[in-house]
Design an enzyme around this catalytic site. Structure first.
Site, PDB file in Angstrom:
ATOM      1  N   HIS A  19      79.430  28.493  35.737  1.00 15.99           N
ATOM      2  CA  HIS A  19      78.053  28.368  35.460  1.00 15.99           C
ATOM      3  C   HIS A  19      77.361  29.712  35.073  1.00 15.99           C
ATOM      4  CE1 HIS A  19      78.108  24.287  37.916  1.00 15.99           C
ATOM      5  NE2 HIS A  19      79.034  24.541  36.957  1.00 15.99           N
ATOM      6  N   ASP A 115      69.995  25.330  35.865  1.00 16.56           N
ATOM      7  CA  ASP A 115      71.315  24.902  35.299  1.00 16.56           C
ATOM      8  C   ASP A 115      71.681  23.511  36.065  1.00 16.56           C
ATOM      9  OD1 ASP A 115      73.169  25.071  37.750  1.00 16.56           O
ATOM     10  OD2 ASP A 115      74.456  25.934  36.341  1.00 16.56           O
TER      11      ASP A 115
END
Ligand code: UDP
Length: 479
Positions: A19, A115
């Site tokens: 990520h 995210d």
């Protein structure tokens, strides 16, 4: 006179190098292509040294900020990793709000991006009246399935692996229940309800910035466009693929020098991402299968775990050498044909090396795109998260760059199965077809990301919206 301020982009990223690294690369592009300043916000909980190294050597207009640690000791010891992450996201919301408020009191208007695991934070941005987006570092198809989770919960009662019919979402491949994301597989686990909330929280955003491109997901992008035109979902922007070499010093890594000595396309690269972990028995079978295949290999080895196939995810550091967990004599017997690298290797550089001819992968989305960008066919061995779905996509008729290892649910893949699959990928007919397709897709990936191409256009379109929003926002009060 009206003062036009460039927006200050604030991106909140969940832990895990899969990520953090794409967020870092995305911010680097915003700086290089659009001159925008970004702050990358991370969590102190669950962070690891590899997370931090993904944030090293960023351009000066990118800052970082870490939200303070929040307590987690009330969670059960066996809580799902996604439960841990989503709990951190929720508990750190007051800290995030304080940070955003402090940014707002400085001069530039803020655009907020969360995210894929942090959409709960969109509520804070909504409250503060900020433009807000989801940065989604996986396939649009997987986003579609997460958006569908609330409906899945509402309209079914069984565990999804027992669904009698495949799940068919607009523009997506039909998916067996067992290929949906792994945290929705067990309805009784508290993580299930958290994923339902995640699916609802996404709808608070103004758009999804997705790390994908048309040749990978043409039908899905098309169908999503129709849905967002009809107001069902916010729009998606396909800004991929972008691949970031992990560090400047990778070329000096011993494994690259080893690859330099191997014939073209002869080496199978074996790696299960930043956290994928095999059991002790499976590690031994994989070792024996690689040996029996007679193919050259470069294997990034982790400590086995008999509890959890994502055990390595938290970057658990140890001074012991995982190579000591391989079968006795394995390293000596395979010397010359195989190289074993403990814990971590420079994957992007490895995949781009001319000696690499195949990739045995857990099918994390970054790994999938890195294989595609390097034109390397994949032997798919999914473990957790959305990896089964990624494997389905890579092996689909349309994409066609992957073969699957056999071995049913949770069953150990035997050494014979490993050897057969490895040989098929490296020297078999099906492997040759996948390799041709991988090379074609590499060309399409390059075309997607050339200057002025579709990825740049999609990014420019969303940046334009941010600039308009910034221009329309009231100038801060003079100090
Ligand atoms: N990676 C690497 N070396 C390793 C293991 C992983 O460079 O030994 C990088 C890999 O190139 C990718 C990322 O870490 O960019 C892993 O992301 P992915 O989405 O593939 O899987 P995850 O780690 O999130 O499961």
């Amino acid at each position: 006179a009206q003062v036009h301020h460039a927006p200050h982009v604030v991106v909140l990223t969940s832990p895990g190098v899969g990520h953090v690294a794409p967020v870092a690369e995305f911010a680097t592009r915003l700086a290089a292509l659009h001159g925008l300043a970004t702050t990358i916000v991370t969590y102190t909980n669950l962070s690891s040294p590899t997370n931090s190294s993904a944030l090293s050597s960023l351009p000066p207009v990118i800052s970082t900020a870490a939200l303070p640690e929040v307590p987690l000791d009330d969670l059960p010891a066996d809580a799902h990793i996604v439960t841990l992450i989503l709990t951190v996201v929720h508990r750190a919301l007051p800290h995030l709000r304080a940070l955003l408020v402090s940014f707002l009191s400085s001069s530039s208007p803020v655009v907020f991006l969360a995210d894929m695991l942090c959409p709960a934070a969109l509520a804070v941005a909504e409250d503060l009246g900020l433009p807000r987006y989801v940065f989604y570092p996986s396939s649009l198809m997987s986003l579609c399935t997460l958006l569908y989770t609330p409906e899945l919960a509402r309209t079914t009662t069984c565990d999804c692996r027992d669904l009698p019919e495949p799940v068919v979402l607009p523009g997506c491949l039909p998916l067996h229940g067992a290929d949906l994301v792994e945290p929705v597989q067990d309805r009784a686990n508290p993580v299930y309800d958290l994923l339902v909330d995640l699916g609802l929280d996404y709808l608070r955003c103004h758009g999804f910035i997705v790390h994908t491109f048309d040749a990978m997901e043409h039908d899905t992008l098309q169908a999503f466009r129709d849905l967002s035109d009809r107001g069902v979902y916010p729009p998606a922007y396909a800004v991929g693929p972008f691949v970031r070499p992990f560090s400047d010093t990778s070329a000096e890594h011993g494994c690259i020098r080893w690859l330099d000595e191997q014939p073209d396309g002869s080496v199978l690269y074996v790696c299960f991402g930043s956290g994928g972990t095999l059991s002790t028995v499976q590690t031994a079978e994989l070792a024996a299968g690689l040996e029996a295949s007679g193919q050259r290999f470069l294997w990034v080895v982790r400590f086995p775990s008999d509890m959890d196939n994502s055990a390595g995810y938290l970057g658990h550091q140890t001074t012991d050498d995982p190579v000591s967990c391989l079968p006795e004599g394995f390293v000596e017997r395979t010397k010359g044909v195989g190289l074993v690298v403990p814990q971590w290797a420079p994957q992007v550089e490895i995949l781009e090396h001319r000696a690499v001819g195949g990739f045995l992968s857990h099918c994390g989305w970054n790994s999938c795109l890195e294989a595609v960008c390097a034109g390397v066919p994949v032997l798919a061995w999914p473990l957790f998260a959305e990896q089964r779905m990624n494997a389905v996509k890579l092996a689909s008729d349309h994409v066609g760059v992957a073969l699957r290892v056999s071995g049913g649910d949770g069953a150990v893949v035997t050494r014979e199965e490993v050897a057969v699959a490895v040989r098929e990928l490296m020297v078999g007919e099906k492997g040759a077809v996948a390799r041709r397709r991988a090379r074609e897709l590499r060309v399409e990936a390059r075309e997607a990301s050339v200057p002025g191409g579709p990825a740049h256009q999609a990014l420019a379109a969303v940046v334009d919206l941010w600039r308009c929003a910034a221009a329309a926002s009231p100038a801060p009060a003079p100090a």
